[in-house]
Structures are given as structure tokens and as C-alpha cells.
Design an enzyme around this catalytic site. Structure first.
Site, PDB file in Angstrom:
ATOM      1  N   ARG A  79     -30.656  48.634  50.812  1.00  0.00           N
ATOM      2  CA  ARG A  79     -31.899  47.871  50.955  1.00  0.00           C
ATOM      3  C   ARG A  79     -31.745  46.471  50.368  1.00  0.00           C
ATOM      4  NH1 ARG A  79     -36.694  51.155  48.545  1.00  0.00           N
ATOM      5  NH2 ARG A  79     -35.656  50.551  46.612  1.00  0.00           N
TER       6      ARG A  79
ATOM      7  N   VAL B 143      -9.356  65.707  47.455  1.00  0.00           N
ATOM      8  CA  VAL B 143      -8.801  64.414  47.058  1.00  0.00           C
ATOM      9  C   VAL B 143      -8.399  64.427  45.589  1.00  0.00           C
ATOM     10  CG1 VAL B 143      -9.195  61.914  47.000  1.00  0.00           C
ATOM     11  CG2 VAL B 143     -10.413  63.324  48.654  1.00  0.00           C
TER      12      VAL B 143
ATOM     13  N   TYR C 117     -25.308  69.241  45.943  1.00  0.00           N
ATOM     14  CA  TYR C 117     -24.299  68.327  46.480  1.00  0.00           C
ATOM     15  C   TYR C 117     -24.283  68.373  48.002  1.00  0.00           C
ATOM     16  CZ  TYR C 117     -19.753  65.996  46.995  1.00  0.00           C
ATOM     17  OH  TYR C 117     -18.740  65.136  47.341  1.00  0.00           O
TER      18      TYR C 117
ATOM     19  N   ASP D 207     -25.813  51.572  35.527  1.00  0.00           N
ATOM     20  CA  ASP D 207     -26.195  52.709  36.351  1.00  0.00           C
ATOM     21  C   ASP D 207     -26.888  52.205  37.618  1.00  0.00           C
ATOM     22  OD1 ASP D 207     -27.235  55.009  37.493  1.00  0.00           O
ATOM     23  OD2 ASP D 207     -27.940  55.848  35.598  1.00  0.00           O
TER      24      ASP D 207
ATOM     25  N   LYS E 187     -25.171  65.200  50.515  1.00  0.00           N
ATOM     26  CA  LYS E 187     -24.207  64.605  51.441  1.00  0.00           C
ATOM     27  C   LYS E 187     -24.671  64.721  52.889  1.00  0.00           C
ATOM     28  CE  LYS E 187     -21.365  63.024  48.401  1.00  0.00           C
ATOM     29  NZ  LYS E 187     -21.193  61.568  48.222  1.00  0.00           N
TER      30      LYS E 187
END
Length: 258
Positions: free
Chosen positions: A131, A196, A163, A73, A167
């Protein structure tokens, strides 16, 4: 749907020779297509995914490609550190593809757990990996980061609040970083997919789907394939796009033009 999607992938042999590229979400969908495209074009790919099984299949199906897998994860700092370490001191590009969808909930219905999980995967994982790779890119004096945003990051009506907000955050991170690191030789761009063919779960029987996706399908030339999105991502990772920085490419078949 107005027409069948007949696009065919065209591999640019050698485009990533000598490059090490990190791709998250590499076990399926857009991430898998991106990892394969980079590797087929000569790059070494650090393929990260939460599913060890999907990564094992990726390697087993493509033994001829230079694929180094890291399962776990990526919202966990330990896993993000393992991904960076797998580059063995060199990372030329990072494709932050991994992401999850919400339940298309408005703000008065969204639960804290949903909000936090969506932001953890869609935003915080990008922070941690970016980072992590930046010191290597700064030492090398070059690098390219491509973040997968969404049509939802360009408007307010393409998904639920969690969501959509996540984004928008991805696009903000991309543009800010493009400015901050431009003179250091590191470019930041984003790709905003529309509809998609992927395995991301979305409630397509929702009111949103009926009111937004339905009319959309009457104008776009079919659902995009994962490989089409990979083509946009790999272009921005490659030296073909050295003069492109801080841009959000709407790879959406025309959705953003409506």
C-alpha cells in the site's frame, strides 16, 4: 536426500541499474540473498529487517554495494512508512520476503496469539508495504511486486493452520492485485519455496516432518539454497519477466508435482 545441491549463482551485471528495490527480511536467509543479488546487479536496495545488528553486518560485509538499511518491525505502520520514505520518491520493485513459521498446530490447538502474530508478519506487513509503495509505482507507470508465499500456500498439508492460512492469503493478495493493477503497468507475482536452507525456525521433529519432509527428501535434489530462491525472486522483479503477472512460481525442487 538424493543428491548434493551444486547450483551456482550467476550474476547478471547491470540488470537492476537505475532501479530502487525494497527487500524485507534482508538481514538473513532468502531476504539477504535477494538484497545482495539485486545490489550486485546494479540496483539500489532498501534493506529492511527487524534486526539492526544483522543489517549492520550486511552493510559492513558489502561496502561496495548500494544498500540503504531500515531496522524495525515492518508490521508497525511507522516502520513501513520509513521503508517507503527511504526510496526518496522512487521505488521500482518490492520483494516481500519477511515471514515467520508457526508451530505446525492444527486449528483446535492454535492460540490466538500465534494466529495473530503469524498473520501480522506474513500478511499484514505485505499489505502495509505494498500500500505504501503503490502510489510511487502508479506515478511512474511501472513496478513489480514479488511476494514470498510457500508450498503451504499451494496445499493443505505443508504446515500448521496459521502458517498455511497466511500463505494462502498471500497468494490471494498476489492474484487479486495482479488483476487490479495490470493495466497500470504494475505486476504482482509470488514465489512458493519448498524446503530451503534458511534460518526460519520449524519443528522438524514433528509428525509433519516425519510424514511429509521425509518422503520429500527422497525425490528432490537437496535443500534449496537461499540464493536459488533469490534467483527466482529477482527474475520476477526484473524486466526479463515483463509478460509474467499473477503467477505463483513453485521454486520447490518438484515438491508441488507430487
Amino acid at each position: 536426500m538424493s543428491a548434493e545441491n551444486t547450483w551456482q549463482e550467476r550474476i547478471a551485471a547491470g540488470r537492476f541499474t537505475g532501479k530502487t528495490i525494497v527487500v524485507t527480511g534482508a538481514g538473513s536467509g532468502i531476504g539477504k540473498a535477494t538484497a545482495l543479488r539485486v545490489a550486485k546487479e546494479g540496483g539500489k536496495v532498501i534493506a529492511a529487517d527487524i534486526s539492526a545488528g544483522r543489517l549492520e553486518e550486511l552493510v559492513a560485509e558489502n561496502p561496495e554495494l548500494d544498500l540503504v538499511v531500515v531496522a524495525g518491525d515492518i508490521t508497525e505502520q511507522e516502520i513501513a512508512d520509513r521503508v517507503v520514505a527511504a526510496g526518496e520518491g522512487r521505488i521500482d520493485g518490492l520483494a516481500n520476503v519477511a515471514g515467520i513459521m508457526d508451530k505446525f498446530e492444527p486449528i483446535h490447538e492454535v492460540e490466538d496469539a500465534t494466529w495473530e502474530r503469524v498473520f501480522n508478519v506474513n500478511v499484514n506487513s505485505i499489505l502495509k508495504l505494498t500500500r505504501g509503495v503503490l502510489p510511487l509505482m502508479l506515478d511512474a507507470g511501472h513496478g513489480a511486486v514479488v511476494n514470498v508465499a510457500s508450498e503451504a500456500g499451494l496445499r493443505g498439508s505443508a504446515a500448521g493452520v496459521a502458517y498455511t492460512a497466511s500463505k494462502h492469503a498471500v497468494i490471494g493478495m498476489t492474484k487479486n492485485s495482479a488483476v487490479m493493477y495490470a493495466k497500470k503497468g504494475i505486476r504482482f507475482n509470488a514465489v512458493a519455496p519448498g524446503a530451503v536452507q534458511t534460518n526460519i525456525e520449524a519443528p522438524m521433529d514433528s509428525v509433519f516432518a516425519q510424514e511429509a519432509i521425509g518422503p520429500l527428501m527422497s525425490i528432490i535434489p537437496g535443500l534449496a539454497t537461499a540464493s536459488q530462491l533469490a534467483a527466482s525472486i529477482t527474475f520476477l522483479l526484473s524486466e526479463d519477466s515483463t509478460n509474467i503477472n499473477g503467477v505463483v512460481v513453485a521454486s520447490d525442487g518438484g515438491w508441488s508435482a507430487i
